[in-house]
Design a protein around this motif. Structure first.
Motif, PDB file in Angstrom:
ATOM      1  N   CYS A   1       9.223  -6.778   6.905  1.00 25.94           N
ATOM      2  CA  CYS A   1       9.033  -7.998   6.120  1.00 25.94           C
ATOM      3  C   CYS A   1      10.205  -8.172   5.155  1.00 25.94           C
ATOM      4  CB  CYS A   1       7.697  -7.911   5.394  1.00 25.94           C
ATOM      5  SG  CYS A   1       7.431  -9.152   4.131  1.00 25.94           S
TER       6      CYS A   1
ATOM      7  N   SER B   1       8.013 -11.502  -0.677  1.00 30.54           N
ATOM      8  CA  SER B   1       7.818 -10.200  -0.042  1.00 30.54           C
ATOM      9  C   SER B   1       7.901  -9.109  -1.111  1.00 30.54           C
ATOM     10  CB  SER B   1       8.928  -9.985   1.008  1.00 30.54           C
ATOM     11  OG  SER B   1       8.908  -8.644   1.405  1.00 30.54           O
ATOM     12  N   CYS B   2       6.908  -8.233  -1.124  1.00 30.87           N
ATOM     13  CA  CYS B   2       6.894  -7.220  -2.196  1.00 30.87           C
ATOM     14  C   CYS B   2       7.921  -6.129  -1.909  1.00 30.87           C
ATOM     15  CB  CYS B   2       5.506  -6.641  -2.369  1.00 30.87           C
ATOM     16  SG  CYS B   2       5.094  -5.398  -1.133  1.00 30.87           S
ATOM     17  N   GLY B   3       8.408  -6.087  -0.668  1.00 29.52           N
ATOM     18  CA  GLY B   3       9.481  -5.151  -0.337  1.00 29.52           C
ATOM     19  C   GLY B   3       8.998  -3.778   0.096  1.00 29.52           C
ATOM     20  N   LYS B   4       7.692  -3.583   0.167  1.00 29.51           N
ATOM     21  CA  LYS B   4       7.198  -2.238   0.493  1.00 29.51           C
ATOM     22  C   LYS B   4       7.560  -1.835   1.922  1.00 29.51           C
ATOM     23  CE  LYS B   4       2.970   0.518   0.467  1.00 29.51           C
ATOM     24  NZ  LYS B   4       1.634   0.619  -0.070  1.00 29.51           N
ATOM     25  N   CYS B   5       7.476  -2.796   2.852  1.00 32.41           N
ATOM     26  CA  CYS B   5       7.813  -2.402   4.227  1.00 32.41           C
ATOM     27  C   CYS B   5       9.048  -3.144   4.738  1.00 32.41           C
ATOM     28  CB  CYS B   5       6.615  -2.596   5.155  1.00 32.41           C
ATOM     29  SG  CYS B   5       6.113  -4.289   5.360  1.00 32.41           S
TER      30      CYS B   5
ATOM     31  N   PRO C   1       0.380  -4.195  -1.540  1.00 34.33           N
ATOM     32  CA  PRO C   1      -0.717  -3.905  -0.620  1.00 34.33           C
ATOM     33  C   PRO C   1      -0.696  -2.454  -0.152  1.00 34.33           C
ATOM     34  CG  PRO C   1       0.585  -5.803   0.099  1.00 34.33           C
ATOM     35  CD  PRO C   1       1.367  -5.115  -0.944  1.00 34.33           C
TER      36      PRO C   1
ATOM     37  N   ILE D   1       1.717 -12.384  -3.524  1.00 38.10           N
ATOM     38  CA  ILE D   1       1.185 -11.180  -2.879  1.00 38.10           C
ATOM     39  C   ILE D   1      -0.021 -10.631  -3.646  1.00 38.10           C
ATOM     40  CG2 ILE D   1       2.733  -9.546  -4.077  1.00 38.10           C
ATOM     41  CD1 ILE D   1       1.601  -9.344  -0.411  1.00 38.10           C
TER      42      ILE D   1
ATOM     43  N   GLY E   1       3.659 -10.477   5.559  1.00 42.52           N
ATOM     44  CA  GLY E   1       4.675 -10.288   6.599  1.00 42.52           C
ATOM     45  C   GLY E   1       4.185 -10.730   7.961  1.00 42.52           C
TER      46      GLY E   1
ATOM     47  N   SER F   1       4.767  -5.758  10.324  1.00 49.39           N
ATOM     48  CA  SER F   1       4.649  -5.759   8.860  1.00 49.39           C
ATOM     49  C   SER F   1       3.322  -5.149   8.454  1.00 49.39           C
ATOM     50  CB  SER F   1       4.742  -7.183   8.318  1.00 49.39           C
ATOM     51  OG  SER F   1       6.042  -7.655   8.479  1.00 49.39           O
ATOM     52  N   LEU F   2       3.300  -4.685   7.222  1.00 49.70           N
ATOM     53  CA  LEU F   2       2.109  -3.983   6.742  1.00 49.70           C
ATOM     54  C   LEU F   2       0.952  -4.930   6.427  1.00 49.70           C
ATOM     55  CD1 LEU F   2       0.837  -1.328   5.592  1.00 49.70           C
ATOM     56  CD2 LEU F   2       1.911  -1.914   3.420  1.00 49.70           C
ATOM     57  N   CYS F   3       1.249  -6.007   5.737  1.00 50.60           N
ATOM     58  CA  CYS F   3       0.138  -6.839   5.277  1.00 50.60           C
ATOM     59  C   CYS F   3       0.248  -8.266   5.802  1.00 50.60           C
ATOM     60  CB  CYS F   3       0.069  -6.844   3.748  1.00 50.60           C
ATOM     61  SG  CYS F   3       1.158  -8.041   2.977  1.00 50.60           S
TER      62      CYS F   3
HETATM   63  S1  SF4 Z   1       4.406  -7.125   4.774  1.00 48.55           S
HETATM   64 FE1  SF4 Z   1       5.163  -5.301   3.678  1.00 48.55          FE
HETATM   65  S2  SF4 Z   1       6.904  -5.977   2.384  1.00 48.55           S
HETATM   66 FE2  SF4 Z   1       5.788  -7.779   3.120  1.00 48.55          FE
HETATM   67  S3  SF4 Z   1       4.476  -8.260   1.419  1.00 48.55           S
HETATM   68 FE3  SF4 Z   1       3.248  -7.036   2.874  1.00 48.55          FE
HETATM   69  S4  SF4 Z   1       3.556  -4.912   2.237  1.00 48.55           S
HETATM   70 FE4  SF4 Z   1       5.083  -6.123   1.131  1.00 48.55          FE
END
Ligand code: SF4
Ligand code: FAD
Ligand code: FMN
Ligand code: SF4
Ligand code: FES
Length: 1023
Positions: free
Chosen positions: A467, A460-464, A307, A289, A510, A505-507
């Motif tokens: 994803c 997956s960074c887990g922010k959203c 992100p 990521i 995802g 997904s945010l980025c």
């Molecule tokens: S889609 Fe969301 S959870 Fe997945 S990597 Fe991007 S910011 Fe992180």
């Protein structure tokens, strides 16, 4: 005349005493692939040799960048002449240096053409390089990437001089925009547009970031493009973002930056132009990521690499809130050439919307892989078969996976697809990581997709939430499917989830993570369904489903590891019994089975697959037909079952029912039992006595066979049921030769279909063959008919086939044997009519074909060539273009027949619409093979038992057999067996052409035991 900046570079170069004094330059690849194969030792050995011979003035040995042919490493390239040495060892150093000193070549280290064995000297002559167009990789492998003087000597930094001294920033941007260059970091966004946005963005201080790529060896080229970019957008400070794991790249870039500063190409007042620019390297963590541009900015700012929402885009608000141009390293590596040669030159490469080249990493089941640079729009076929040299082990191409873990797969029908941003995106894949992974038939798409999903869920960074949770959930479902525990509803769930994750997904991670799933479900859905419905992994890969690849791939699921092990132990009778518990025709299948088991045999990954069919033939020829022990219920004797057709499907069904006690009668229309094994396959491949021996064993098990009893003529299905038969199995095969649809085909004497011709010949009826016999078709029946015709006295036999040999459905060993017997082949030809003289056949009117667009299977469709008709002289024509079931025994409009003219039965139970009436073999599948007919026969026997008695003793016994573990062979015997596959003797072509005796002979005992001992025993648990 005023001094040009280029002159200035030349001055800089001339001042360096070190440079250009060497007549010979020996570059040793320092790429990761070659280093892993010992290139550092090769470099030391070559340098030591130069030192020893006191040749340092003449020969320079240096560490070069990766030229791309990483599978051939360690690679050494020698100037002048781009002499290419592969698989070099340090012990080769004396020969290489001696030859370099004397202007000679070390031939054994050159690439040799696989077919002609011709040695190719220069890198540009090699197929791997010949079809590439190298802009980015032009100097990779031939200069020292860390040596700025080497780069300047080949024209490096000329474009920077031109840009900062002769062009305004706006003109630079305009030139780049007109070139049509798109970002090489994955998304393919217009570079000119991004540069323009950044230049126009409000803010006096601007930055530039070079994002990581897989490129090593072109470090100054990247740097030059980056400095030009900084000049164009007005950036005063830049960052080169690299992975800390790739310390070589970090060290090289730091050294290059220091060099460039020394030469006045970086820093204050670059080349006296008034433009100043500083650059640093930032080492990033390994997280995938962290390559996403906003996550990367966060990382450089010292924050966690996650992100953020865009817009604002970095070109407007990026590093420390300032306008920041972010481009990929490969994008920058193209800039110098565009400034030097102009936008029009660049646009001339690639396709209109996708100009230029792209560097891909070509990997997978391919003969030659590595880093390749291709004009955008190059077709997959060219990449796989010309540049990559074709499939490893000559296995079939299955798919190309494009773009790494968030990319997508396209099937064989897409071999003509051009690789460019738009076409790749439209296929559901992305350029992504620039990986092209070639997958062959031994790849399980479900497992592949699952592995990718595991990676994405991990990354997956887990922010959203979509994803974070969606990738996990998709992984769980895929894991269930690979374990054979999924349901068809899961597939629908997967698709829905994939859609949600993609859109919400945010980025980019995802948004692209579902790509592999979606493309695999689109093109390979049947594989997912086979895992779910039949616990079958066609590639024999999924560990929970596959005990051993050979038995898993065998349609009849014969326990090959056990019987091979028993043969190796010399326990032949036990081996036969093991085979017969799933297939009562070991002798026959040992001769004619197309042995799919061997194509997946794990030993084939080491050297060559086990000759499973030959081991089977040996054991069955050396021991009596011992019956396996099945539980027998005396009550079953009360139940009568009728089997129609004494081919392998009918006989197998009858055999297993008889073994558990049923009263079974086989009713056969012909005068003899055996079906196509007897009246199709000729004696020179399958002798009659071998068939008779195995049929006798079936009779010995209690099966009654009545010949000359034809359904539809002598009795009916309803009549059988009225007579007390509780179940009827229809195994009536596919005996009706297909018509070519040509005028006079059915009336003209001398024209006959292949199945009828072979039946007559096999039954010993008198068959006249022509002097010039023409056979039409490309399958086994065509080859058998041609070989039979030559044995019956035809002087000249020619096979006409409408495609090429590569598309022939006939077994490749049968084609070879036919060629050896002087049978001629004419490809890309289709018959359009017959010629006759006085009512007697004199020839076939033929039309030439070319191969056109591909069908769903990836086979090219033949297209007629206008005005290409010609006459092929012939006094006999055998049309072998396929067979169909003759179902005229069914009443008109019967529900038992499908619209395709085959028997219609349920997949699971083999039962038709009419309760108690079952079917199997060629009558259901269309022309297939003996082992597939056997598999149907066994499945139907189990279903018949369940229908009559509500349980299956056959099934019970097969479950027990699953637990069997034959002990492994002693280690010393395994070692003594060696690695080489044993090959059977064959009768000389001239001798065998004159009679019907068997062509391929058996292995002797020593060979068979040795071959059996090579088996890796994949069935044994690892502990
Ligand atoms: S889609 Fe969301 S959870 Fe997945 S990597 Fe991007 S910011 Fe992180
Ligand atoms: C020339 C040729 C070469 C081949 N080579 C190979 C090979 O090398 N390897 C391989 O695996 N496979 C090969 N095959 C295919 C293989 O032989 C068949 O797939 C297999 O025999 C099919 O088995 P089956 O039991 O379904 O049908 P069949 O073997 O066709 O048996 C059907 C039986 O039903 C009988 N029958 C039909 N109608 C009636 C009726 N109305 N009443 C009573 N009886 C009836 C027929 O006479 C026949 O005996 C070849 C086929 C041909 C034609
Ligand atoms: C998860 C993820 C990882 C990425 N990794 C990289 C990378 O390693 N290198 C890269 O240049 N771009 C990567 N990108 C794309 C960058 O965000 C950005 O679009 C790119 O660097 C812009 O350069 P270009 O316009 O020259 O292609 C990644 C994007 C995502 C979503
Ligand atoms: S090595 Fe032996 S057990 Fe493994 S797939 Fe090959 S034949 Fe089967
Ligand atoms: S690593 Fe040496 S050729 Fe690529």
């Amino acid at each position: 005349m005023a001094e040009t900046r280029s002159d200035k570079l030349s001055d800089l170069l001339a001042q360096s005493e070190r440079h250009a004094t060497h007549k010979v330059k020996v570059g040793v690849c320092s790429g990761a692939g070659c280093r892993a194969m010992g290139s550092e030792n090769v470099l030391s050995a070559l340098a030591a040799e130069v030192e020893r011979l006191n040749l340092s003035e003449k020969i320079k040995v240096f560490s070069a960048g990766c030229p791309g042919s990483c599978l051939q490493g360690p690679v050494v390239i020698i100037q002048p002449g781009d002499l290419f040495y592969q698989k070099v060892q340090s012990t080769d150093a004396p020969d290489i240096i001696k030859a370099a000193d004397q202007g000679r070549v070390v031939e054994r280290l050159l690439y040799h053409e696989p077919i002609t064995d011709q040695a190719l000297e220069s890198l540009d002559d090699l197929p791997f390089f010949k079809h590439q167009e190298r802009i980015v990789l032009k100097h990779s492998g031939t200069i020292d990437p860390t040596d700025i003087e080497d780069y300047i000597a080949v024209g490096g930094y000329e474009s920077l001089v031109k840009a900062v001294t002769l062009m305004t920033p706006e003109r630079v941007i305009d030139e780049v925009a007109r070139s049509g260059l798109r970002g090489r970091g994955g998304a393919g966004y217009s570079v000119g547009e991004k540069w323009h946005q950044c230049r126009e963005a409000v803010g006096r201080t601007k930055h530039i970031i070079c994002n990581r790529s897989g490129l090593d060896g072109v470090v100054h080229q990247v740097l030059e493009g980056l400095i030009i970019g900084a000049y164009a957008v007005g950036a005063s400070f830049g960052v080169v973002y690299l992975r800390e794991q790739n310390q070589q790249a970090v060290t090289q870039m730091r050294a290059a930056i220091a060099n460039a500063n020394q030469f006045g190409l970086l820093g204050h007042n670059i080349l006296d132009s008034g433009f100043s620019f500083d650059l640093e390297v930032f080492e990033s963590s390994s997280a995938f990521i962290a390559g996403e541009e906003t996550a990367m900015i966060a990382a450089i700012e010292g924050e966690r690499a996650v992100p953020r929402v865009r817009p604002p885009y970095p070109s407007v608000e990026g590093l420390w809130g300032r306008p920041t141009l972010i481009n990929n390293a490969e994008t920058f590596a193209n800039i110098g050439a565009i400034i030097e040669k102009g936008a029009n030159w660049y646009k001339g490469i690639g396709t209109p919307g996708n100009p230029g080249t792209k560097v891909f990493s070509l990997t997978g089941n391919i003969k030659t892989g590595g880093q390749v640079e291709l004009p955008l729009g190059t077709t997959i076929e060219k990449i796989v078969f010309e540049i990559g040299g074709g499939m490893l082990g000559d296995r079939n191409f299955k798919a190309l996976h494009i773009g790494g873990p968030s990319g997508g797969s396209v099937p064989a029908s897409a071999l003509d697809m051009p690789l460019d941003y738009d076409t790749i995106n439209a296929s559901g894949a992305i350029v992504g990581t620039s990986d092209l992974s070639v997958l062959d038939e031994c790849t399980c798409m479900v497992e592949t997709v699952k592995d990718f999903m595991e990676l994405m869920a991990d990354e997956s960074c887990g922010k959203c939430a979509p994803c974070r949770i969606g990738t996990q959930r998709m992984l769980e479902i895929l894991t269930q499917v690979t374990n054979g525990q999924g349901s068809l509803d899961d597939l629908a769930r997967l698709e829905t989830l994939a859609g949600v994750v993609k859109t919400s997904s945010l980025c980019g991670l995802g948004k692209t993570a579902p790509n592999p799933v979606l493309t695999a479900l689109k093109h390979f859905r049947d594989e997912f369904e086979a895992h779910i419905k039949h616990q079958k992994c066609a590639a024999a890969r999924c560990p929970t489903l596959v005990k051993a690849p050979c038995s898993h791939t065998c349609p009849a699921k014969v326990d090959a590891p056990s019987y091979i092990a028993l043969v190796a132990l010399g326990r032949y009778e036990e081996a036969i019994a093991v085979h017969r518990e799933r297939n009562p025709f070991p002798s026959i299948c040992g001769r004619v089975c197309h042995h799919p088991c061997e194509t997946r045999c794990r030993r084939g990954l080491l050297d060559e697959p086990i000759a499973i069919a030959l081991v089977k033939r040996f054991m069955s020829d050396h021991a009596p037909a011992v019956h396996p022990r099945f539980p027998r219920d005396p009550e079953n004797r009360k139940h009568r079952v009728a089997v129609i057709g004494a081919g392998p499907a009918g006989l197998t069904c009858a055999y297993y029912l008889a073994l558990v006690g049923y009263d079974v009668t086989v009713l056969e229309a012909l005068s003899t039992a055996g079906g196509m094994m007897k009246v199709g396959i000729p004696d020179f491949r399958l002798p009659e006595d071998i068939i008779n021996k195995e049929i006798e064993a079936i009779v010995d098990a209690g099966v009654k066979i009545e010949t000359r009893r034809m359904l539809g003529r002598d009795f009916t299905i309803d009549g059988l049921i009225a007579d007390g038969y509780e179940a009827v199995f229809l195994g009536t095969g596919a005996h009706q030769g297909n018509n070519m649809g040509l005028p006079k085909e059915s009336d003209l004497a001398g024209v006959i279909d292949g199945a009828t011709f072979l039946r007559r010949a096999n039954l010993g009826e008198s068959v006249e063959v022509g002097r010039r016999t023409v056979v039409i078709g490309g399958g086994n029946v065509a080859i058998d008919a041609a070989r039979t015709a030559i044995r019956l006295g035809a002087q000249n036999v020619k096979i006409l086939y409408r495609r090429t040999v590569a598309e022939m459905p006939a077994y490749e060993w049968d084609i070879r044997e036919a060629r050896e017997e002087d049978i001629e082949f004419e490809f890309l030809v289709s018959p359009v009519g017959f010629e006759e003289e006085n009512g007697i056949l004199s020839g076939v009117k033929c039309r030439r074909m070319v191969l056109g667009a591909r069908d769903d299977q990836g086979r090219r469709r033949p297209q007629p060539v206008k005005g290409s008709d010609y006459i092929e002289e012939a006094d006999m024509v055998i049309a072998a273009i396929g067979q169909s079931p003759a179902l005229d025994y069914l009443p008109d409009e019967s529900e038992l027949a499908s619209s395709r003219g085959r028997l219609s039965v349920a997949d699971e139970t083999m039962m038709s619409e009419q309760p108690g009436v079952f079917g199997g073999g060629d009558a259901v599948s269309g022309p297939a093979s003996v082992v597939e007919a056997v598999a149907h026969g066994q499945k139907a026997a189990i279903a018949v038992e369940k229908y009559i008695s509500g349980r299956s003793l056959i099934d019970q016994q097969l479950q027990v057999a699953e637990e069997r573990r034959v002990e492994p062979l002693q280690e010393k015997k395994i070692k003594a067996a060696g690695n080489n596959r044993r090959h059977p003797p064959e009768v000389e072509p001239e001798k065998r052409k004159s009679d019907f005796s068997e062509v391929v002979l058996a292995l002797d005992e020593e060979q068979a035991l040795g071959e059996a001992a090579r088996c890796l025993r994949c069935d044994l648990d690892e502990d």
